[in-house]
Scaffold this motif. Sequence first.
Motif, PDB file in Angstrom:
ATOM      1  N   LEU A 274       0.829  -1.201   0.000  1.00 35.60           N
ATOM      2  CA  LEU A 274       0.000   0.000   0.000  1.00 35.60           C
ATOM      3  C   LEU A 274       0.865   1.253   0.000  1.00 35.60           C
ATOM      4  N   TYR A 275       1.868   1.297   0.878  1.00 35.69           N
ATOM      5  CA  TYR A 275       2.744   2.461   0.949  1.00 35.69           C
ATOM      6  C   TYR A 275       3.615   2.590  -0.295  1.00 35.69           C
ATOM      7  N   ALA A 276       4.057   1.455  -0.843  1.00 29.95           N
ATOM      8  CA  ALA A 276       4.858   1.514  -2.065  1.00 29.95           C
ATOM      9  C   ALA A 276       4.050   2.105  -3.213  1.00 29.95           C
ATOM     10  N   THR A 277       2.800   1.703  -3.327  1.00 25.68           N
ATOM     11  CA  THR A 277       1.937   2.260  -4.377  1.00 25.68           C
ATOM     12  C   THR A 277       1.669   3.730  -4.135  1.00 25.68           C
ATOM     13  N   GLU A 278       1.428   4.084  -2.881  1.00 31.87           N
ATOM     14  CA  GLU A 278       1.165   5.490  -2.551  1.00 31.87           C
ATOM     15  C   GLU A 278       2.374   6.361  -2.840  1.00 31.87           C
ATOM     16  N   LEU A 279       3.571   5.857  -2.539  1.00 33.35           N
ATOM     17  CA  LEU A 279       4.781   6.627  -2.800  1.00 33.35           C
ATOM     18  C   LEU A 279       4.968   6.842  -4.297  1.00 33.35           C
ATOM     19  N   GLY A 280       4.719   5.826  -5.109  1.00 28.44           N
ATOM     20  CA  GLY A 280       4.815   5.998  -6.553  1.00 28.44           C
ATOM     21  C   GLY A 280       3.827   7.015  -7.079  1.00 28.44           C
ATOM     22  N   ALA A 281       2.599   6.991  -6.550  1.00 23.20           N
ATOM     23  CA  ALA A 281       1.598   7.969  -6.980  1.00 23.20           C
ATOM     24  C   ALA A 281       1.994   9.378  -6.570  1.00 23.20           C
ATOM     25  N   GLU A 282       2.569   9.545  -5.373  1.00 24.94           N
ATOM     26  CA  GLU A 282       3.011  10.867  -4.931  1.00 24.94           C
ATOM     27  C   GLU A 282       4.138  11.394  -5.807  1.00 24.94           C
ATOM     28  N   ARG A 283       5.051  10.536  -6.204  1.00 28.85           N
ATOM     29  CA  ARG A 283       6.149  10.991  -7.069  1.00 28.85           C
ATOM     30  C   ARG A 283       5.630  11.465  -8.413  1.00 28.85           C
ATOM     31  N   ARG A 284       4.660  10.742  -8.965  1.00 33.07           N
ATOM     32  CA  ARG A 284       4.079  11.193 -10.236  1.00 33.07           C
ATOM     33  C   ARG A 284       3.342  12.515 -10.058  1.00 33.07           C
ATOM     34  N   GLN A 285       2.644  12.668  -8.928  1.00 30.52           N
ATOM     35  CA  GLN A 285       1.931  13.913  -8.679  1.00 30.52           C
ATOM     36  C   GLN A 285       2.886  15.083  -8.504  1.00 30.52           C
ATOM     37  N   ARG A 286       4.010  14.851  -7.838  1.00 23.12           N
ATOM     38  CA  ARG A 286       4.984  15.921  -7.665  1.00 23.12           C
ATOM     39  C   ARG A 286       5.636  16.292  -8.983  1.00 23.12           C
ATOM     40  N   ALA A 287       5.902  15.312  -9.837  1.00 21.74           N
ATOM     41  CA  ALA A 287       6.458  15.614 -11.156  1.00 21.74           C
ATOM     42  C   ALA A 287       5.490  16.453 -11.966  1.00 21.74           C
ATOM     43  N   LEU A 288       4.199  16.121 -11.884  1.00 17.66           N
ATOM     44  CA  LEU A 288       3.185  16.915 -12.584  1.00 17.66           C
ATOM     45  C   LEU A 288       3.111  18.324 -12.018  1.00 17.66           C
ATOM     46  N   ALA A 289       3.206  18.445 -10.683  1.00 16.45           N
ATOM     47  CA  ALA A 289       3.153  19.768 -10.068  1.00 16.45           C
ATOM     48  C   ALA A 289       4.342  20.620 -10.495  1.00 16.45           C
ATOM     49  N   ARG A 290       5.537  20.020 -10.549  1.00 19.54           N
ATOM     50  CA  ARG A 290       6.707  20.785 -11.007  1.00 19.54           C
ATOM     51  C   ARG A 290       6.523  21.241 -12.447  1.00 19.54           C
ATOM     52  N   TRP A 291       5.932  20.386 -13.298  1.00 15.26           N
ATOM     53  CA  TRP A 291       5.720  20.775 -14.694  1.00 15.26           C
ATOM     54  C   TRP A 291       4.709  21.914 -14.795  1.00 15.26           C
ATOM     55  N   VAL A 292       3.652  21.852 -13.984  1.00 18.83           N
ATOM     56  CA  VAL A 292       2.623  22.895 -14.020  1.00 18.83           C
ATOM     57  C   VAL A 292       3.204  24.223 -13.557  1.00 18.83           C
TER      58      VAL A 292
END
Length: 363
Positions: A274-292
């Motif tokens: 669960l935490y491994a999946t959540e961490l991967g989702a957070e990294r993708r969200q942060r990458a999107l936030a940096r791009w925005v």
Amino acid sequence: MAENGVKQLLLHEWNHTTAKETKLSPRTVRRFRHCRSALSSDIPREVPTRTQNDRPKGGSATAPPSLPLIRELLTGERPRFCLVALLLLAYLIAGTTAFYLAMDHMSGDRTGNRVLDALYFCVVTMTTVGYGDIVPASDAAKILACAFAFAGVALVGAFLSKAADYLVEKQEALLFHVTHLDHANDRKSLHDMEANKTRYKLYTAAGLLAVVLGSGMAFLVTVEGMRPVDAFYCVCATVTTLGYGDRSFSSAVGRAFASAWITVSTLVVALFFLYATELGAERRQRALARWVHARRTTTADLEAADLDGDHMVSAAEFALYKLKELGKISQDEIAEFLEEFEELDADHSGALTPHDLDVAHPG
């Protein structure tokens, strides 16, 4: 006239305070509020308001949480989790009783302890491990096992979900307690803790997983007499619920240990992934936030952000557009909010007032 003057004074003070605490100019705050209504007069009385004397010393505008709140976070009761735990206990008692009575219709390796074998088979069925060392032999036993298998899968799923939520909240409260009390005015520490919270939880789950695997291997080697490779093979097949059945717990002491260890190991593995999946989702969200944040705003963006079609983009409209780019809100949700606003705006003035709410919700 005097009442209007008091309202304007309160609004001015609110705008000035908000601008000071959020480091925005009063002009920007007024634009962002985008509402000419007075302060709400129906604020619940039990919600405490912060005065100037309540603010922490040292210039910080954010007060540390009170000790009763932290104590409630750390020791608060979880009635739903307790209910699921009681249901799990009832399931184990009912399953052990049923399989105890049906043990004569079972085949396979037994320890001679009828109650322990029934409990062991109930846990193995509930967690879908299914070693195959004890299996139903008659039609009645097979139907009974099918019924407890379906009920057990549903119940253990609910138990794992509630237990995971419970442990997550406890870990978050503990991290919040330690970090916030020690660094109440250190915004960088709080930001780092929040940014790496999922990573810390993943490390904790990984440590628990290592303890579970190590304890299972040590028990199988010392009590069951397995070779280290076979013990590692057995615990991996168990915690992943593969349950090949060529290696399992065969002694009475081993099955007593397995009845508790299998349930705990299943929970720990679920938390880890669960935490491994959540961490991967957070990294993708942060990458999107940096791009925005790094992307330049164009004229097309302004046209898309202009919700009311007045050829100007307010601070609220710009914030909504950025939230939509980040995927935190959708266009359909914005449209629903705007429709709700139009329904509440009884006088069609473009702003909500207490009078609008009285007209929209009479009585």
